[in-house]
Motif scaffolding. Structure first.
Motif: not given
Length: 264
Positions: A60-61, A73-75, A82, A133
């Motif tokens: 998810t990240k 930390i991001g998508p 995902t 996020v």
């Protein structure tokens, strides 16, 4: 990598002496070769992303370098990235060993579960953890202080630096080079350079103890990046009767043609 080279790489990555990993991040290298995750996706995994009962990890990240050259930390890279990734048996053992090292029980692993135990992490990681996020990462003067903060151990990154901060891409690359120096089953000529340069000013430079490159006539290790491990995993799936559509979904690609064009 062919099957023999991939197996040799994984075995060397997980080699232990006196109960300790010979290569400190060797289990991360093996995990990448087993799961086909992008480096940033694996580095962003926390213990509560993994469900050992279902033998899967939720992606998810990701950890990436932002415009200000700072880790964030991001998508994931794309919407299709995902996903839930099935973990092979050896990857499950790697995660369990990491959990045991920080005192997390199997029952505390998985989504929506939390641990009463805490783990000390660096202030830099604490900021990334507490912000949503994808939110902008402000400059934090506290990063320069020798400060550690406690968080629930299930929310901690599975792989961190010795200072309890997120790993960057170069740390993984150095760990990979450390492993391949100890493996003598590779045909390095397949990975050699066309024109190897340390930088534009200094030009080529020999690495002590490295093999001789037939293309540039300098002694160096091949340009073997962590993304090669992703290709090794995807190619392994395709060689063992997994369809391109299934491999693309597992790898986080929306278009199976990408799999066939670059990895088959």
């Amino acid at each position: 990598l062919n099957d023999g080279e991939r197996t040799a790489l994984i075995e060397e990555s997980l080699r232990r002496e006196n109960g300790q990993l010979v290569h400190r991040l060797g289990d991360l290298i093996a995990f990448l070769a087993l799961t086909g995750l992008r480096s940033g996706e694996a580095r962003a995994l926390t213990f509560d992303d993994v469900d050992l009962g279902k033998r899967e990890a939720s992606i998810t990240k990701t950890i990436a370098i932002g415009d200000n050259s700072r880790l964030s930390i991001g998508p994931p890279k794309r919407k299709s990235s995902t996903r839930s990734v099935a973990l092979p048996t050896l990857a499950v053992k790697i995660i369990q060993a990491r959990a045991d090292a920080v005192g997390i029980s199997r029952s505390e692993l998985g989504p929506y579960r939390s641990s009463r135990k805490t783990i000390q992490i660096g202030a830099r990681y604490y900021d990334l953890l507490t912000l949503p996020v994808g939110a902008p990462r402000p400059t934090n003067p506290g990063e320069k202080r020798a400060l550690t903060l406690a968080v629930p151990s299930s929310r901690a990154l599975i792989w961190m630096t010795r200072n309890s901060t997120p790993l960057d891409h170069q740390a993984v690359r150095k760990a990979l080079h450390e492993v391949i120096r100890s493996v003598d089953h590779f045909d390095f000529d397949r990975f050699r350079c066309g024109e190897f340069r340390w930088n534009k000013i200094a030009g080529p430079r020999d690495w002590k103890g490295a093999p001789l490159c037939a293309k540039c006539h300098h002694h160096h290790w091949p340009e073997f990046w962590p993304h090669v491990l992703r290709g090794a995993a995807i190619s392994f799936w395709l060689r063992h009767q997994q369809t391109a559509v299934a491999a693309a979904a597992r790898a986080g690609h929306s278009d199976p043609r990408m799999i066939l064009q670059y990895y088959a």
